[in-house]
Design an enzyme around this catalytic site. Structure first.
Site, short mmCIF file in Angstrom:
data_model
loop_
_atom_site.label_atom_id
_atom_site.label_comp_id
_atom_site.label_asym_id
_atom_site.label_seq_id
_atom_site.Cartn_x
_atom_site.Cartn_y
_atom_site.Cartn_z
N ASP A 135 -65.67 38.64 38.20
CA ASP A 135 -65.33 38.31 36.81
C ASP A 135 -65.14 39.59 36.01
OD1 ASP A 135 -65.07 37.40 34.25
OD2 ASP A 135 -66.83 36.10 34.27
N SER B 91 -63.13 30.38 26.82
CA SER B 91 -64.51 30.73 27.17
C SER B 91 -64.89 32.13 26.70
CB SER B 91 -64.72 30.61 28.68
OG SER B 91 -63.76 31.38 29.39
N HIS C 182 -64.70 37.97 31.37
CA HIS C 182 -65.80 37.74 30.42
C HIS C 182 -66.66 39.00 30.32
CE1 HIS C 182 -64.60 33.71 31.88
NE2 HIS C 182 -64.74 33.40 30.60
#
Length: 426
Positions: A390, A145, A393
């Protein structure tokens, strides 16, 4: 005598009405087409919809020293007040969990830096140059991702010039294809977080993040069978190797990573990581018809502080580190060096067959960007979600927009190499 006159007048009126309707239709069609990419957004500030245009963006300048002397992997982050070059209101490609501005991130400075290599300059991404270079070609991001995060960043940067249309072969969001019609350029993403054949054995697993069977010596045909057509592929992997996994080679279990099963050897994550890259590179080098360039985009470190990712760790810094404020060490260094070692082996093997391998070495640059992650700004505060902070990312707009600076520089280097080769043969 009256009927012909009446008919003539009626015909004239009808023709005028038809002409007016056609004109109105064309005007409406033009307006809708021009504004289509922005129909989802409303903004009182025109600059939020149409990013600043600079005429020099359309010029392509090639300087010998830019290609011969510039090591872009080491340097510092320097202020860039002109950034960002798109917003979350002008680009529809931003994944919700990386849409930090939408979900209330209060600071803005993390978007206003650019990477400055030691001893030379790395120009900010020029979307006109990029699309001109890749005209009639295709590029695929292959990996996890974070690779998808990079592709979405690229789509947003290119939105100053053109928006792509979805030409995916399947509704599966793990395999996306986009077409830039005006440039006959195809962009794709193949989801393969381990790069090799893998299967989820237990969705819960010992750490509640799943337990995966990794067949470390078997190709993942979901991407290896589909890349012959691409002119460029960008390979990446990393963070999924932190998860518990059973390691298989030659069809049998050889060990695991944190599986907590008696009598099975627990290997470090670099064991599976190394063999996965070895197999992925072997798959590329075994292709008969692949004529493209393979880019390895190196590991991008996470920045959890005050706890692990599932133990309250977070990333709340609001400025980059200077290069003398942190070191690449521990697991970050181990993963980076493992990648580099397998890359060098594949590069040597590929060269014998005429294959080209190139390095997008962003690890040091991203090590210095603890301020660029979504943290808790990937959802509304009141939402009942099971996501952790997170720190893996990257916000969009954000630091990984610079990865397109790296990519464009390397594409221009390829053009310069070809130019020199042609001159040497002349």
């Amino acid at each position: 005598m009256e009927f012909p006159l009446r008919n003539n007048r009626q015909n004239i009126i009808n023709k005028k009405n038809i002409s007016i309707l056609i004109a109105i239709t064309l005007i409406l069609f033009t307006i809708v087409r021009l504004s289509y990419p922005f129909l989802k957004y409303s903004s009182k500030n025109p600059e939020e919809i149409y990013p600043p245009y600079h005429a020099e963006d359309e010029s392509i300048k090639i300087k010998d020293q830019d290609y011969e002397k510039c090591d872009i992997s080491t340097g510092e982050w320097v202020p860039n007040p002109e950034a960002p070059y798109y917003t979350n209101k002008t680009c529809w490609a931003i994944h919700e969990h990386q849409n930090c501005m939408k979900y209330g991130r209060p600071d803005r400075d993390f978007m206003k830096w650019k990477w400055k290599p030691d001893g030379c300059d790395l120009p900010v991404f020029n979307p006109y140059q990029f699309l001109d270079i890749v005209r009639g070609k295709s590029l695929a991001f292959i990996g996890d991702s974070v690779g998808r995060n990079q592709m979405q960043s690229l789509i947003c940067l290119l939105s100053r010039v053109e928006y792509p249309i979805d030409v995916s072969y399947t509704p599966d969001e793990h395999f996306k294809r986009w077409s830039y019609v005006s440039y006959n350029f195809t962009l794709a993403h193949y989801w393969t977080p381990f790069l090799v054949k893998a299967k989820e054995e237990d969705p819960n697993g010992p750490t509640h993040t799943g337990l995966f069977n990794l067949y470390l010596d078997e190709f993942d045909e979901s991407w290896t069978n589909h890349i012959d057509e691409f002119d460029y592929i960008v390979l990446n992997a990393g963070h999924w190797f932190y998860r518990p996994a059973m390691y298989y080679e030659k069809g049998r279990i050889v060990g695991c990573r944190f599986c907590q099963i008696p009598n099975i050897t627990d290997f470090p994550k670099t064991y599976g990581f190394r063999r996965a890259f070895k197999t992925a590179f072997k798959a590329i080098n075994s292709l008969e018809n692949f004529k493209g360039i393979t880019f390895l985009r190196t590991f991008a470190p996470s920045h959890f502080e005050n706890g692990l990712w599932n133990q309250g760790g977070n990333c709340v810094r609001q400025r980059p580190f200077r290069s003398n404020e942190t070191l690449m060490e521990g697991e970050n260094l181990d993963l980076y060096m493992t990648q580099m070692e397998e890359y060098r082996v594949a590069e040597r093997e590929g060269k014998k067959k005429g294959f080209r391998f190139r390095l997008i070495d962003t690890t040091q640059a991203m090590l210095l960007r603890p301020d660029g992650h979504p943290s808790r700004y990937g959802h509304w505060p009141h939402e009942n979600v099971t996501l952790y902070n997170d720190c893996v990312h990257w916000c969009l707009p954000g630091p990984i927009d610079s990865w397109s600076d790296f990519l464009l520089h390397l594409l221009k280097m390829e053009g310069w190499r070809s130019h020199k080769e042609r001159n040497s043969l002349a």
